[in-house]
Design an enzyme around this catalytic site. Structure first.
Site, PDB file in Angstrom:
ATOM      1  N   GLY A   1     -10.774   2.917   2.759  1.00 40.63           N
ATOM      2  CA  GLY A   1     -12.078   2.399   3.166  1.00 40.63           C
ATOM      3  C   GLY A   1     -11.973   1.553   4.430  1.00 40.63           C
ATOM      4  N   SER A   2     -12.784   0.511   4.500  1.00 36.70           N
ATOM      5  CA  SER A   2     -12.958  -0.229   5.757  1.00 36.70           C
ATOM      6  C   SER A   2     -11.744  -1.030   6.213  1.00 36.70           C
ATOM      7  CB  SER A   2     -14.177  -1.146   5.655  1.00 36.70           C
ATOM      8  OG  SER A   2     -15.363  -0.379   5.604  1.00 36.70           O
ATOM      9  N   THR A   3     -10.770  -1.286   5.333  1.00 33.37           N
ATOM     10  CA  THR A   3      -9.562  -1.950   5.837  1.00 33.37           C
ATOM     11  C   THR A   3      -8.866  -1.057   6.864  1.00 33.37           C
ATOM     12  OG1 THR A   3      -8.340  -1.093   3.917  1.00 33.37           O
ATOM     13  CG2 THR A   3      -9.117  -3.377   3.799  1.00 33.37           C
ATOM     14  N   PHE A   4      -9.116   0.259   6.791  1.00 31.92           N
ATOM     15  CA  PHE A   4      -8.506   1.171   7.758  1.00 31.92           C
ATOM     16  C   PHE A   4      -9.091   0.990   9.156  1.00 31.92           C
ATOM     17  CE2 PHE A   4      -7.487   5.199   9.834  1.00 31.92           C
ATOM     18  CZ  PHE A   4      -6.153   5.329   9.480  1.00 31.92           C
ATOM     19  N   LYS A   5     -10.232   0.307   9.265  1.00 29.42           N
ATOM     20  CA  LYS A   5     -10.814   0.038  10.581  1.00 29.42           C
ATOM     21  C   LYS A   5      -9.876  -0.811  11.442  1.00 29.42           C
ATOM     22  CE  LYS A   5     -15.539   0.593   8.892  1.00 29.42           C
ATOM     23  NZ  LYS A   5     -16.752  -0.064   8.384  1.00 29.42           N
TER      24      LYS A   5
END
Length: 584
Positions: free
Chosen positions: A306-310
């Site tokens: 999810g958004s931690t991959f941003k």
């Protein structure tokens, strides 16, 4: 006359044959007694020698401060020698009572004609001493070692456990088997033709050599606190499980790795679920549940980050120069990619925003835009450059690999979803290791537990070292990412991780598990401190929480509470908050 001559010839043939046979036998006898005597002497000795094994003590596992996490407990092995038993019924009665075994089971072993038959292993020393005091002929009580874990459930899925033969089964116990196992010794005794040991004949004894001690990077105090925090949020959110990793991003030393619910290492075959002890379960089903109980989700399972991959998407795009901090974007709440409408978490959209604000807001359209600028080929190249296509090579068994599209299969839609951490899967340890390399100056590290091998006196025999991979990011981009992620906690979606007096950087995430229709979520947060020079990085993952499931709302506060205690413990001082003086 003819018959007499014939009979004489026949007698001569028989006589010569007898002489030849006797001569051959004498020759063979002389050969055996003179030329092959040593071989047969050894064979004869072996028939009168009985060998018993002396188990070596397994090496201990200690934490970075010397606290013993895995040690040995003296137990006994009870055996019987059929030829030496004088009172079989008494032996059967006493062993059945003392060992808690059925009479038929003990009888089967006592009456079995063999050189030595084990009746039961891992018998408590007190019980073994009582059996020894009965002075039962033909019953042997040998002291042995059983693995013992003083803190029961602490770091159960990291430490692992041993089997009945004291060999490692899972975790560090199996990974460092050669370091820990030691070398068994032997006792050699002499018996007569009936198999009874001869008194007065000296026994030959080879002493066992104990295994070496393994010192690991895990800190018992940090591990214990993280387990308490994980258990608390698991109960509050009625979650399936909670995983927490605390690591040094500069060298990869893992300070804590939690996977609740943990299990009792001293009773590893007792289920920690509502189906206590596996009652009414088939052997196959119970083994399946045990395997699930032993799984270390941090390394054995993959998930959509999810958004931690941003964090990774941002680093790649900044490094490639396809985005700058003051670039502006427009978020109407979605992006149309080919024929797909891909939404932002904020239905009404964020409106006009800079790249910095897009990261702070965790805005999906911003990341789809910069990902499309980068392109699928370069995105895949950075995926590989950061080490995401391989393994972290952590020193635990069973590390899972990344589940990723083939390069040629990445279209516009796949690329768009990958930019914010969907449509592929990685392990939590891979995610944390990659983020560590992004914030530590761009150096890819190897996460690990083992840091040293000690002898029984505590002297270091070997310092364990791990390779540092090639640089994956420039120091300039790394510094920019630290600044950006600090702003996410100070001003953006990660504000629930903020601690007054500490500079903390981080990123939240909320992702769905497959199938999407099941409405099952994973809430997570990655945070590090101090933001300008990270000494510790942590990750919290909450599996399928009930009720509110946003990572910024439920996962970030968990790491905040951990850091509130752990940062002072690690000697990271809180900065004084300056206040303006007001005139009276």
């Amino acid at each position: 006359m003819k018959n007499k001559t014939y009979n004489k010839k026949k007698m001569l043939v028989v006589f010569c044959g007898a002489v030849l046979i006797i001569g051959a036998l004498l020759g063979r006898l002389i050969y055996l007694m003179v030329f092959d005597a040593e071989y047969y002497q050894k064979r004869a000795e072996s028939l009168h020698e009985r060998e018993r094994e002396i188990k070596a003590a397994r090496g201990e596992i200690v934490d970075r401060n010397g606290i013993v996490l895995a040690t040995n407990k003296t137990v006994c092995t009870i055996s019987v020698i059929h030829s030496q038993i004088e009172e079989p019924e008494r032996v059967i009665e006493i062993l059945s009572e003392e060992l808690g075994l059925g009479e038929a089971e003990v009888r089967k072993r006592v009456e079995k004609v063999s050189s030595m038959e084990k009746v039961k292993t891992n018998v408590e020393k007190e019980t073994g001493d009582r059996i020894r005091n009965y002075n039962l002929a033909g019953v042997k009580v040998d002291e042995d070692f059983k693995r013992y874990y003083p803190y029961h459930q602490v770091a159960s899925k990291v430490l692992g456990f041993t089997g009945g033969d004291n060999q490692g089964i899972i975790g560090l116990e199996v990974k460092y088997e050669d370091t820990l196992k030691g070398t068994n010794g032997t006792i050699l005794t002499v018996t007569d033709a009936r198999g009874i040991e001869l008194e007065g004949v000296a026994e030959d004894r080879i002493e066992p050599v104990a295994g070496n001690t393994l010192r690991i990077s895990l800190d018992y105090n940090i591990q214990s606190f993280c387990e308490q925090a994980a258990s608390k949020v698991m109960e509050e959110k009625q979650a399936e499980g909670v995983s927490i990793i605390i690591m040094n991003p500069q060298n990869g030393e893992v300070l804590a790795m939690v996977n609740v619910p943990e299990f009792n290492l001293n009773e590893p075959f007792v289920l920690n679920t509502e189906t206590n002890n596996g009652e009414n379960l088939t052997d196959e089903k119970k083994q399946e549940l045990l395997n699930q109980m032993w799984r270390n989700r941090c390394i054995n399972d993959t998930y959509e980050p999810g958004s931690t991959f941003k964090i990774i998407t941002s680093a790649a795009c900044l490094e490639e120069g396809v985005v700058h901090l003051d670039d502006t974007f427009s978020c109407p709440g979605y992006r149309m990619i080919e024929d797909r409408k891909i939404r932002c978490h904020k239905v009404g959209g964020h409106g006009s925003e800079t790249f910095v604000q897009g990261l702070q807001n965790s805005c999906n359209p911003v990341f789809m835009d910069i990902g499309l600028r980068l392109g699928s080929d370069r995105f895949y190249d950075y995926f590989s450059q950061f080490g995401l296509l391989g393994f972290t090579n952590i020193d635990l068994p069973g590390e899972a690999g990344t589940i990723m599209h083939r390069k040629e299969d990445i279209g516009m839609v796949e690329l768009a979803t990958m930019t914010f951490g969907q449509s592929f899967q990685i392990t939590p340890i891979q995610m944390l290791t990659t983020v560590s390399s992004i914030i530590n100056g761009g150096r890819r590290i190897t996460p690990h537990f083992g840091i040293g091998v000690l002898d029984k006196y505590g002297n270091e025999l070997e310092k364990l070292t791990y390779p540092e991979e090639n640089r994956v990011l420039s120091e300039e981009t790394s510094a920019t990412m630290r600044m950006l992620l600090e702003s996410v906690v100070a001003e953006g979606s990660g504000k629930n991780a903020y601690i007054e007096g500490y500079r903390i950087g981080g990123k939240t995430a909320t992702s769905q598990t497959l199938p999407r229709s099941a409405n099952r979520y994973i809430s997570s947060f990655i945070g590090f401190a101090p933001a300008d020079s990270p000494k510790v990085i942590g990750m919290v993952i909450i599996h399928n929480p009930q009720g509110i499931y946003y990572g910024g709302t439920i996962a970030a506060p968990v790491l905040r509470d951990i850091y509130d205690n752990v940062l002072p413990y690690l000697g990271i001082e809180r900065a004084k908050v300056q206040t303006e003086d007001k005139e009276p």
